[in-house]
Write an enzyme that holds these catalytic residues in place. Structure first.
Site: not given
Ligand code: GLN
Length: 469
Positions: A76, A151, A175
């Site tokens: 990532k 994400s 994420s």
């Molecule tokens: N979807 C969650 C957010 O928008 C989680 C993001 C993440 O785990 N990096 O914060």
């Protein structure tokens, strides 16, 4: 050539027997990435990845190779790799190149894994659909009109589409687990502190964790064996022994599995509910004990998560000011204007929303009402888990309230996007590990994920039960 192995151990056997060549295998991935460019999984592909293959294959044959010999890994684009671009899928980093390699990636390289590229994600890992990326959205390989989740959308989709063997993602509130569910692959979020955060671009430092995606749970265990452990460069990494996740994975233990009604209530898609209830029945028949537990403060998890993570993000993202590195506005003028213009021009809308929200909850008049209050609720949620884990080994929930949604469907409704994280954020608030495993498909052919949670540093149980399922 197509892939005729189901995990890394099988791949290694094929190489040893001379049935596949590692260089061909890497070239196969490079070509497949090119053929699937429309999925937009990768921000950067390392075209020279095949160069190391011959050397590693040599080492495989004479028995001196590392434990991840020739495993092709995508990373990532929030993790630093020396000499490579690091963008966090944001414009604000400009053409910044990392000066050092993150510990998790370095450990993979030390064991002879091959890093094939950096994957697309939501900007600074903020999002649930991978639509908040300066590189454009990633498409779900199961249905190109739908999102892969976020994400870590690029990392999940790359594994699902067979564009690498394994990938690394990060999980601050879901994420890894949510995109794993949307793409039909395994994704493990380790205990906070199990894997070093050194070289991971900070979003919310007390929540962030690095973990793997794979099509096979044994590969998850293998990668965890390598990336886990204390790191002198990350004071929050835990000095706790790392078990051999792989050798323990086939133990046919019976577990006490907790089910809480709070995870099966309003908002959960009926088809997901049905598939998971069926799994629970199967687990019961297989001799596991199903125990009803309570999760009384679950309704506060999303609010608590968004107060605390935006507070931490507003502070962590203050360093992107146009002065030190990355993007600088041409409209500079005074120093303050240069800061303002650089940040206004280069951050995306979601990141700006979170910086503003975080600055607000930390400001003098609101600190007690929001930030301090949320810290207390975080403790209460952790207490709920502590209580539950007195009675059970594992908690079982859906990973997401619905399956992969259509591109654009939730972009104008941040609240409904935030609710995607309703079953995942509590693990990050409590610092416990969680895995999403693929358990079926809905009537439209979209993958369904099931989440297993365990107490801190008990990833082993998650892997054992995942393997049984
Ligand atoms: N979807 C969650 C957010 O928008 C989680 C993001 C993440 O785990 N990096 O914060």
């Amino acid at each position: 050539m197509s892939l005729n192995y189901k995990n890394h151990s099988e791949k290694l056997d094929l190489i040893k027997k001379g049935e596949i060549s590692l260089a061909d295998n890497v070239r196969y991935f490079l070509k497949k990435i090119e053929d699937n460019k429309h999925l937009n999984c990768y921000n950067f592909v390392f075209e020279d990845a095949a160069e190391k293959a011959d050397l590693i294959e040599e080492k495989i044959k004479n028995g001196t190779v590392g434990k991840l010999a020739g495993m092709v890994v995508a990373v990532k684009d929030v993790l630093a790799i020396e000499g490579k671009a690091l963008t966090c899928s944001s414009k604000i980093l400009g053409n910044f190149e990392s000066l050092y390699t993150s510990t998790s990636v370095q450990k993979l390289i030390n064991e002879d894994a091959i890093i094939i590229g950096k994957t697309n994600c939501d900007e600074f890992a903020m999002g649930s659909s991978n639509e908040n990326s300066a590189f454009g959205p990633v498409l779900n390989p199961h249905d190109n009109k739908r999102v892969p989740g976020g994400s870590s959308g690029g990392s999940a989709a790359a594994v699902a589409a067979g564009l690498c063997d394994v990938s690394l993602g990060t999980d601050t509130g879901g994420s890894i687990r949510q995109p794993a569910a949307f793409c039909g692959v395994f994704g493990l979020k380790p205990t906070y502190g199990r894997v070093s955060r050194y070289g991971l671009t900070a979003f919310a430092s007390s929540f962030d964790s690095v973990g793997p995606f794979a099509n096979d749970v044994e590969d998850i265990a293998k990668v965890m064996n390598i990336i886990s452990g204390k790191d002198e460069n990350d004071s929050t990494s835990a000095d706790i022994p790392v078990p051999d996740f792989l050798s323990g994975i086939n133990e046919n233990k019976k577990f006490r599995i907790g089910i809480a009604k709070e995870f099966f209530g309003e908002g959960l898609d009926a088809e997901i509910k049905k598939v998971i209830e069926l799994k629970i029945e199967e687990l019961k028949s297989a001799g596991h004990k199903i125990v009803e537990i309570e999760f009384p403060h679950n309704e506060y998890t999303i609010a608590t998560y968004y107060v605390l993570t935006t507070a931490e993000a507003s502070s962590n993202l203050a360093r992107y000011d146009g002065a030190r590195y990355g993007y600088r506005s041409k409209e500079s003028g005074s120093l303050i204007n240069m800061y303002n213009n650089s940040r206004s021009e280069a951050f995306g809308d979601e990141v700006k929303r979170r910086i503003m929200l975080g600055t607000y909850v930390l400001s003098a008049g609101y600190y007690d009402a929001y930030y301090r209050k949320a810290q207390k609720v975080r403790r209460i949620i952790k207490n709920d888990f502590d209580k539950a884990f007195e009675k059970v080994d594992i908690i079982l929930t859906p990973t997401t309230p619905d399956c992969a949604f259509k591109l654009g469907e939730k972009t104008n409704d941040p609240l409904s996007m935030y609710l995607e994280d309703i079953y995942t954020t509590s693990a990050n608030l409590a610092g416990i590990p969680g895995i999403s495993i693929p358990v079926g498909k809905n009537s439209e052919g979209l993958p369904i994920g099931m989440q297993l949670l365990a107490n801190q540093f008990e990833e082993e149980k998650l892997l054992q039960l995942s393997k049984q399922i």
